[in-house]
Every structure is written in C-alpha cells, then in structure tokens.
Write a protein that holds these residues in place. Structure first.
Motif, PDB file in Angstrom:
ATOM      1  N   LEU A   1       0.824  -1.206   0.000  1.00 51.67           N
ATOM      2  CA  LEU A   1       0.000   0.000   0.000  1.00 51.67           C
ATOM      3  C   LEU A   1       0.859   1.257   0.000  1.00 51.67           C
ATOM      4  O   LEU A   1       0.497   2.256  -0.627  1.00 51.67           O
ATOM      5  N   GLU A   2       1.967   1.198   0.696  1.00 48.34           N
ATOM      6  CA  GLU A   2       2.857   2.350   0.743  1.00 48.34           C
ATOM      7  C   GLU A   2       3.320   2.706  -0.669  1.00 48.34           C
ATOM      8  O   GLU A   2       3.805   1.865  -1.419  1.00 48.34           O
ATOM      9  N   GLY A   3       3.132   3.967  -1.019  1.00 48.33           N
ATOM     10  CA  GLY A   3       3.547   4.438  -2.334  1.00 48.33           C
ATOM     11  C   GLY A   3       2.530   4.217  -3.431  1.00 48.33           C
ATOM     12  O   GLY A   3       2.722   4.695  -4.562  1.00 48.33           O
ATOM     13  N   SER A   4       1.458   3.483  -3.152  1.00 52.95           N
ATOM     14  CA  SER A   4       0.434   3.274  -4.172  1.00 52.95           C
ATOM     15  C   SER A   4      -0.466   4.505  -4.254  1.00 52.95           C
ATOM     16  O   SER A   4      -0.451   5.377  -3.390  1.00 52.95           O
ATOM     17  N   THR A   5      -1.266   4.573  -5.306  1.00 56.27           N
ATOM     18  CA  THR A   5      -2.117   5.741  -5.538  1.00 56.27           C
ATOM     19  C   THR A   5      -3.572   5.377  -5.285  1.00 56.27           C
ATOM     20  O   THR A   5      -4.090   4.405  -5.840  1.00 56.27           O
ATOM     21  N   LEU A   6      -4.213   6.162  -4.432  1.00 54.97           N
ATOM     22  CA  LEU A   6      -5.613   5.988  -4.122  1.00 54.97           C
ATOM     23  C   LEU A   6      -6.396   7.134  -4.750  1.00 54.97           C
ATOM     24  O   LEU A   6      -6.117   8.304  -4.484  1.00 54.97           O
ATOM     25  N   GLY A   7      -7.347   6.799  -5.618  1.00 55.17           N
ATOM     26  CA  GLY A   7      -8.206   7.797  -6.240  1.00 55.17           C
ATOM     27  C   GLY A   7      -9.566   7.808  -5.575  1.00 55.17           C
ATOM     28  O   GLY A   7     -10.101   6.762  -5.212  1.00 55.17           O
ATOM     29  N   ILE A   8     -10.134   8.986  -5.409  1.00 55.45           N
ATOM     30  CA  ILE A   8     -11.428   9.127  -4.741  1.00 55.45           C
ATOM     31  C   ILE A   8     -12.386   9.845  -5.672  1.00 55.45           C
ATOM     32  O   ILE A   8     -12.103  10.942  -6.149  1.00 55.45           O
ATOM     33  N   LEU A   9     -13.536   9.217  -5.921  1.00 59.17           N
ATOM     34  CA  LEU A   9     -14.587   9.827  -6.731  1.00 59.17           C
ATOM     35  C   LEU A   9     -15.587  10.489  -5.805  1.00 59.17           C
ATOM     36  O   LEU A   9     -16.428   9.838  -5.212  1.00 59.17           O
ATOM     37  N   ALA A  10     -15.448  11.788  -5.641  1.00 56.66           N
ATOM     38  CA  ALA A  10     -16.269  12.664  -4.802  1.00 56.66           C
ATOM     39  C   ALA A  10     -15.569  12.913  -3.465  1.00 56.66           C
ATOM     40  O   ALA A  10     -15.464  12.016  -2.621  1.00 56.66           O
ATOM     41  N   MET A  11     -15.115  14.141  -3.287  1.00 56.84           N
ATOM     42  CA  MET A  11     -14.345  14.508  -2.096  1.00 56.84           C
ATOM     43  C   MET A  11     -15.248  15.206  -1.082  1.00 56.84           C
ATOM     44  O   MET A  11     -15.003  16.329  -0.650  1.00 56.84           O
ATOM     45  N   GLY A  12     -16.343  14.517  -0.728  1.00 55.46           N
ATOM     46  CA  GLY A  12     -17.205  15.017   0.334  1.00 55.46           C
ATOM     47  C   GLY A  12     -16.688  14.562   1.683  1.00 55.46           C
ATOM     48  O   GLY A  12     -15.498  14.266   1.845  1.00 55.46           O
ATOM     49  N   ASN A  13     -17.582  14.473   2.659  1.00 55.79           N
ATOM     50  CA  ASN A  13     -17.156  14.107   4.006  1.00 55.79           C
ATOM     51  C   ASN A  13     -16.504  12.726   4.045  1.00 55.79           C
ATOM     52  O   ASN A  13     -15.467  12.535   4.681  1.00 55.79           O
ATOM     53  N   ILE A  14     -17.130  11.756   3.365  1.00 58.67           N
ATOM     54  CA  ILE A  14     -16.575  10.406   3.376  1.00 58.67           C
ATOM     55  C   ILE A  14     -15.280  10.364   2.593  1.00 58.67           C
ATOM     56  O   ILE A  14     -14.290   9.755   3.018  1.00 58.67           O
ATOM     57  N   GLY A  15     -15.248  11.021   1.440  1.00 60.43           N
ATOM     58  CA  GLY A  15     -14.023  11.059   0.640  1.00 60.43           C
ATOM     59  C   GLY A  15     -12.857  11.650   1.405  1.00 60.43           C
ATOM     60  O   GLY A  15     -11.733  11.129   1.351  1.00 60.43           O
ATOM     61  N   ARG A  16     -13.119  12.735   2.130  1.00 65.93           N
ATOM     62  CA  ARG A  16     -12.040  13.359   2.912  1.00 65.93           C
ATOM     63  C   ARG A  16     -11.571  12.439   4.032  1.00 65.93           C
ATOM     64  O   ARG A  16     -10.368  12.363   4.333  1.00 65.93           O
ATOM     65  N   ALA A  17     -12.502  11.719   4.657  1.00 63.39           N
ATOM     66  CA  ALA A  17     -12.115  10.794   5.725  1.00 63.39           C
ATOM     67  C   ALA A  17     -11.275   9.645   5.173  1.00 63.39           C
ATOM     68  O   ALA A  17     -10.328   9.181   5.820  1.00 63.39           O
ATOM     69  N   VAL A  18     -11.612   9.164   3.980  1.00 61.20           N
ATOM     70  CA  VAL A  18     -10.814   8.120   3.336  1.00 61.20           C
ATOM     71  C   VAL A  18      -9.415   8.660   3.030  1.00 61.20           C
ATOM     72  O   VAL A  18      -8.403   7.991   3.274  1.00 61.20           O
ATOM     73  N   ALA A  19      -9.358   9.877   2.483  1.00 60.63           N
ATOM     74  CA  ALA A  19      -8.067  10.484   2.152  1.00 60.63           C
ATOM     75  C   ALA A  19      -7.205  10.661   3.396  1.00 60.63           C
ATOM     76  O   ALA A  19      -5.985  10.427   3.359  1.00 60.63           O
ATOM     77  N   LYS A  20      -7.818  11.054   4.488  1.00 60.30           N
ATOM     78  CA  LYS A  20      -7.081  11.228   5.738  1.00 60.30           C
ATOM     79  C   LYS A  20      -6.474   9.910   6.203  1.00 60.30           C
ATOM     80  O   LYS A  20      -5.297   9.853   6.594  1.00 60.30           O
ATOM     81  N   ARG A  21      -7.255   8.840   6.136  1.00 57.13           N
ATOM     82  CA  ARG A  21      -6.748   7.539   6.559  1.00 57.13           C
ATOM     83  C   ARG A  21      -5.642   7.037   5.633  1.00 57.13           C
ATOM     84  O   ARG A  21      -4.718   6.336   6.073  1.00 57.13           O
ATOM     85  N   ALA A  22      -5.723   7.388   4.361  1.00 53.01           N
ATOM     86  CA  ALA A  22      -4.701   6.948   3.412  1.00 53.01           C
ATOM     87  C   ALA A  22      -3.325   7.489   3.761  1.00 53.01           C
ATOM     88  O   ALA A  22      -2.307   6.868   3.431  1.00 53.01           O
ATOM     89  N   GLN A  23      -3.285   8.633   4.457  1.00 54.82           N
ATOM     90  CA  GLN A  23      -1.990   9.191   4.846  1.00 54.82           C
ATOM     91  C   GLN A  23      -1.249   8.259   5.800  1.00 54.82           C
ATOM     92  O   GLN A  23      -0.026   8.171   5.784  1.00 54.82           O
TER      93      GLN A  23
END
Length: 324
Positions: free
Chosen positions: A144-166
C-alpha cells in the motif's frame, strides 16, 4: 405539535427495547406528540396533521401530510426522498444525519483494501479448509505504501478516506463536482479529469452520492480506462458503477478485484457476477453499522428538533437541487 416517526429496527442496541428512541424523544420533549408507525396506511392516517416526519415517506404519505414543515432522513442518502417530485418542488426542508456515517464508512473502505491487498479473504477460506499454503501467497500481496488511491467525490466520506490513506503513505488524488484543495490529497480535480483519475489509481474509491449525474457514471468504457491490475471500492451507493461490467473487468483480469458495499438493486440479483468472483469482497450495505452511528443518528435528530422548536437553523440541510 405532532411528529410521525418510522421505527428503526437496525438502530436498536443490545438489550434496548424496540421503541427506545421513540421513548427518548417523548421524555426529552414531553410537550410534543410523537407517533411511531411502520405501515404505510397508518403513516398516511397519522401524517395528516403532523408537522415533522422522521424517516423515508412514500409519495402517498408525503401527499397526505398537508401540514408538514420538515422531513428528517435518519440516514445519509436522500434518493428516496428525491423520487417524490412534489417534495422536491416544495419549500419543505430535508435534513439528514450525514456526519455519524463518515468514520465507520471510511474505516470499512480500508477494511476492503487491506483484505484485498493481503488476500485475507483467501486465507479465511484456507483456515476453514485447514489448509496451510504459506508459500502460495508469495508475490500475491500488495504494497500500500507508495500506491495511488483515487477518490470519486471529495465530500465528508471522501475526505475521511483520504485522511486515513496518509497513515498508509499512499498518494491521494480525487475528482469532485466542486473541487477544492485538501490537505490530505496531492490534487483535487474537477470531473472533467475523471479519465486521468481512472488511469493513475491503484485503488479507486467511489464515495459519490447517487444522482442523475452520477447514475451509470462508471461503465465498461470507464472501467477499461482504469489502470491494469487496479481495484475498485464502492462504498456510497449502487448504480454509479455498472456491476456487470465490473465483473467482466475482473474476470478478464484487467482489474484485480473489488470491495463492494452498495449495489443496485439490493440485494444483488442472483446472476450478478460479483457474487461468485474470488477476487471480490462484498458486504450487505452495512459499512457504517457501529454503535457510534446509531447514537450519532439519534443525537442529530434530537439536536435538529431542539433547533426546530427554537427557530434556529438546522444541521445538515440537504440541497434538493443537487440531490444530497
């Protein structure tokens, strides 16, 4: 004042009575008449003189509510409400309980990702069969490290997913109808760059609501534009991704697999190819069913009802033009 409430069977905790929230509302607001009914005929009768409706009214129920001033959706998606044209055209506000869903749904996304990346679903089958296949997993697990995660729709759930991806040192990109920068993403693009997002994502996470614009957005053509060997995660709503085309893309090994929590229809039809694919992990639209969700749902309605009585602005007012 009268409030009609639909019972929420799945929202009852261990040891709680089926009408626990109904009684809680009665105790908190003793001056208000609360009525809990589950059958449509009873809802039509009771809503005639009600100001507030808690739940998902049918069109007939809504039309019977001549004095309705507010409808609260206990969940997040208001697609059932949006299917009532008279409600959409009215000035009656719809609120929802969007925030309590965010954390558990984002956690569920990474449950899917980790299971698929480390082949835990295969290992579970090995465990049940008492089969020890240690070396069969060589080169089959994913970093997972270094892989790319794409998010379709950066609403509340999208932002929470992005935060966890860090926390997994993933690179995050997103597309959104109203793009704006995020501290958790390298870039957030407009929907005109969806093809770019498909092409670079090792993991594509669908967090968009279901609207006229998003319905059928990801079909065979878009799936073929996804990165070879990538994965699809569907966490928000069914109907955005063509499930039969997704099954074909996985069967052909263009995509490596998928984690899917939301389908259209639900449950999926028996011949849906995702049922039997060993590279697909499914859950029954239950990604958010934690204690915090149910307590949060109750608290949102209680707070919004207090605001209603006080004449204060609501939390989580939905945009009936956008559909969410």
């Amino acid at each position: 004042m009268k409030v009609v409430m639909e019972p929420m069977p799945s929202g009852i905790g261990p040891g709680e009575s089926p009408d626990v929230f109904f009684k809680e509302m009665q105790a908190t607001f003793p001056e208000v008449q609360f009525v809990e009914v589950s059958e449509e005929a009873d809802q039509i009768r009771e809503v005639e003189d009600a100001e507030v409706y808690y739940g998902w009214p049918s069109r007939d129920v809504f039309l019977a509510g001549k004095d309705l001033k507010w409808i609260h959706c206990p969940g997040t998606g208001i697609d059932q409400h949006m299917a009532i044209p008279e409600l959409v055209a009215s000035d009656i506000p719809i609120t929802n309980a969007r925030e309590p869903h965010v954390a558990p749904m984002a956690d569920h996304v990474f449950g899917f990702i980790i299971v698929l990346a480390h082949k835990l679903h295969w290992m579970w089958n090995d465990q049940k069969a008492k089969s020890w296949r240690m070396y069969d997993y060589g080169w089959k697990q994913l970093d997972l490290e270094g892989s790319t995660l794409g998010i379709l729709a950066m609403g509340n759930i999208g932002r929470a997913v992005a935060k966890r991806a860090q926390g997994f040192s993933m690179k995050v990109y997103a597309c959104d109808k109203f793009p704006r920068p995020s501290e958790y993403a390298e870039e957030v693009w407009g929907m005109d760059r969806l093809d770019d997002l498909l092409a670079i994502s090792d993991w594509l996470v669908v967090t968009a609501p279901i609207t006229d614009e998003t319905r059928g957005m990801i079909g065979k053509e878009q799936l073929q534009k996804m990165k070879q060997g990538s994965h699809m995660i569907i966490i928000s709503r069914g109907g955005i991704v063509d499930e039969f085309a997704l099954g074909e893309a996985i069967e052909s090994e263009h995509l490596a697999g998928a984690g899917v929590d939301a389908f259209d229809p639900e449950p999926p039809v028996p011949n849906n190819p995702l049922w039997d694919n060993p590279n697909v992990v499914m859950s029954p639209h239950a990604s958010a069913f934690t204690p915090g969700l149910y307590i949060g749902r109750r608290n949102v309605f209680k707070e919004n009802f207090r605001r209603y009585l006080a004449g204060e602005p609501f939390l989580y007012v939905c945009d009936k033009t956008l559909g969410y």
